[in-house]
Write an enzyme that holds these catalytic residues in place. Structure first.
Site, short mmCIF file in Angstrom:
data_model
loop_
_atom_site.label_atom_id
_atom_site.label_comp_id
_atom_site.label_asym_id
_atom_site.label_seq_id
_atom_site.Cartn_x
_atom_site.Cartn_y
_atom_site.Cartn_z
N TYR A 159 11.09 9.82 11.18
CA TYR A 159 10.16 9.99 10.04
C TYR A 159 9.88 11.48 9.82
O TYR A 159 9.96 11.98 8.69
CB TYR A 159 8.87 9.23 10.35
CG TYR A 159 7.73 9.44 9.41
CD1 TYR A 159 7.68 8.79 8.17
CD2 TYR A 159 6.64 10.26 9.75
CE1 TYR A 159 6.59 8.94 7.31
CE2 TYR A 159 5.56 10.41 8.90
CZ TYR A 159 5.54 9.76 7.68
OH TYR A 159 4.47 9.92 6.83
N1 LIG Z 1 -0.95 7.00 6.23
C1 LIG Z 1 -0.76 8.16 6.83
O1 LIG Z 1 -1.25 8.41 7.97
C2 LIG Z 1 0.02 9.24 6.15
C3 LIG Z 1 -0.08 10.54 6.67
C4 LIG Z 1 0.65 11.55 6.08
C5 LIG Z 1 1.45 11.29 4.99
N2 LIG Z 1 1.53 10.02 4.50
C6 LIG Z 1 2.43 9.80 3.38
O2 LIG Z 1 1.67 9.40 2.27
C7 LIG Z 1 2.45 8.55 1.44
C8 LIG Z 1 1.66 7.29 1.12
O3 LIG Z 1 1.39 6.61 2.34
P1 LIG Z 1 0.18 5.58 2.49
O4 LIG Z 1 -0.60 6.01 3.65
O5 LIG Z 1 -0.49 5.39 1.18
O6 LIG Z 1 0.96 4.27 2.96
P2 LIG Z 1 1.42 2.99 2.13
O7 LIG Z 1 0.23 2.37 1.49
O8 LIG Z 1 2.22 2.19 3.09
O9 LIG Z 1 2.34 3.59 1.00
C9 LIG Z 1 3.75 3.73 1.14
C10 LIG Z 1 4.38 3.44 -0.20
O10 LIG Z 1 5.80 3.49 -0.07
C11 LIG Z 1 6.34 2.27 -0.63
N3 LIG Z 1 7.63 1.92 -0.05
C12 LIG Z 1 8.01 1.84 1.23
N4 LIG Z 1 9.31 1.47 1.31
C13 LIG Z 1 9.75 1.31 0.04
C14 LIG Z 1 10.99 0.94 -0.55
N5 LIG Z 1 12.06 0.65 0.20
N6 LIG Z 1 11.07 0.90 -1.89
C15 LIG Z 1 10.01 1.19 -2.67
N7 LIG Z 1 8.80 1.53 -2.18
C16 LIG Z 1 8.68 1.60 -0.83
C17 LIG Z 1 5.28 1.23 -0.28
O11 LIG Z 1 5.50 0.05 -1.02
P3 LIG Z 1 4.88 -1.37 -0.53
O12 LIG Z 1 3.42 -1.32 -0.88
O13 LIG Z 1 5.65 -2.35 -1.31
O14 LIG Z 1 5.08 -1.44 0.97
C18 LIG Z 1 4.04 2.01 -0.69
O15 LIG Z 1 3.90 2.04 -2.08
C19 LIG Z 1 3.75 8.29 2.18
O16 LIG Z 1 4.76 9.12 1.67
C20 LIG Z 1 3.42 8.69 3.60
O17 LIG Z 1 4.57 9.11 4.30
C21 LIG Z 1 0.83 9.00 5.04
#
Ligand SMILES: NC(=O)c1ccc[n+]([C@@H]2O[C@H](COP(=O)([O-])OP(=O)(O)OC[C@H]3O[C@@H](n4cnc5c(N)ncnc54)[C@H](OP(=O)(O)O)[C@@H]3O)[C@@H](O)[C@H]2O)c1
Length: 253
Positions: A159
């Protein structure tokens, strides 16, 4: 939107069911954004977010399905979204995937999925977004990177490496857009309590989607190229990125 850091009239979300993107768009709608185009892989989840935004006051919310493992299809998803929306003021790139580290690193298919979702698909989509922003003479993208991209850790290196690629790519694309009226802000959250991190033990300084959304809005207002959330992670990583490898490897993270 004439002022790139004011409230955008129209927003496109690549990864519209992300908890962080959802909190950010709700905040923008509360500030006056009227038109939102959501994209995601799950129609039912997109419908829930769309209903929420309508009840928050958005006039027009549309959605489009895509799967980020289809890297070759990224440009046409962006083209379809711009064709439907007309002008787009702000693009939020939120698609991302964090799976169990031990499971991911031993399975080539999981490695390929992680590189596709966390780097290749967003990078191709951003290349196309940049072309549309150049043609419309402005607009801005927000790319959700992570502190894990700043110095990659053994614990989640698949990741982290993919996100490091995206972070570098987006910051350099911002440079490439200089003079076009368009730009990109890279966001580096720490651990966020979202559906991505459910079941994982929260480290110190863990935060919420709402707090990240607030940091992003403030970052856009001041024209930040990089937003850390929470902000103090910037100082902490200024030290951590310089730590000798032998010490870095011993850190309990
Ligand atoms: N949560 C953390 O601790 C954190 C920290 C730093 C950065 N981030 C980054 O912030 C961003 C948003 O994360 P979040 O925390 O809001 O988590 P999240 O709610 O799981 O969001 C991830 C998004 O990616 C989508 N996704 C995953 N695989 C996919 C695929 N094959 N095709 C299309 N869509 C896909 C998910 O869709 P589904 O809803 O359908 O699964 C969801 O919309 C991400 O880029 C993550 O890497 C998160």
């Amino acid at each position: 939107m004439n002022d790139p850091f004011g409230t955008p009239d129209s927003v496109l979300v690549l990864g519209g069911t992300s908890d962080i993107a959802r909190a950010l768009v709700r905040r923008l709608v509360a500030r006056g954004t009227k038109k939102v185009m959501l994209t995601g892989r799950d129609r039912a989840r997109l419908d829930v977010v769309a209903a929420e935004l309508r009840s928050d006051g958005a006039d027009a919310v549309t959605s489009l399905e895509f799967d980020a493992t289809d890297v070759a299809g990224a440009a046409s998803i962006v083209d379809s979204a711009f064709a439907e929306a007309g002008r787009v003021d702000l693009i939020i790139v939120a698609v991302g995937l964090l799976v169990d580290d031990a499971q991911e690193e031993r399975d080539p298919a999981k490695v390929a999925e992680s590189i596709a979702v966390n780097f290749a698909w967003p990078a191709v989509a951003l290349a196309r977004v940049a072309e549309h922003l150049r043609s419309q003479g402005g607009g801005h993208a927000v790319v959700l990177s992570t502190v894990a991209a700043v110095r990659v850790r053994r614990a989640n290196y698949v990741y982290g490496s993919a996100k490091a690629g995206l972070d570098e790519y987006a910051r350099n694309l911002h440079q490439a857009l200089a003079g076009s009226g368009a730009g990109i802000t890279v966001v580096r959250p720490g651990f966020v309590h979202s559906k991505m991190t459910v079941g994982r033990p929260p480290p110190p300084m863990s935060t919420t989607p709402d707090a990240v959304a607030e940091d992003v809005v403030r970052g856009l207002e001041r024209g930040a190229e990089v937003v850390w959330s929470p902000a103090r992670l910037r100082l902490i990583f200024a030290v951590l990125r310089l730590l000798p490898e032998v010490l870095w490897r011993r850190l309990p993270m």
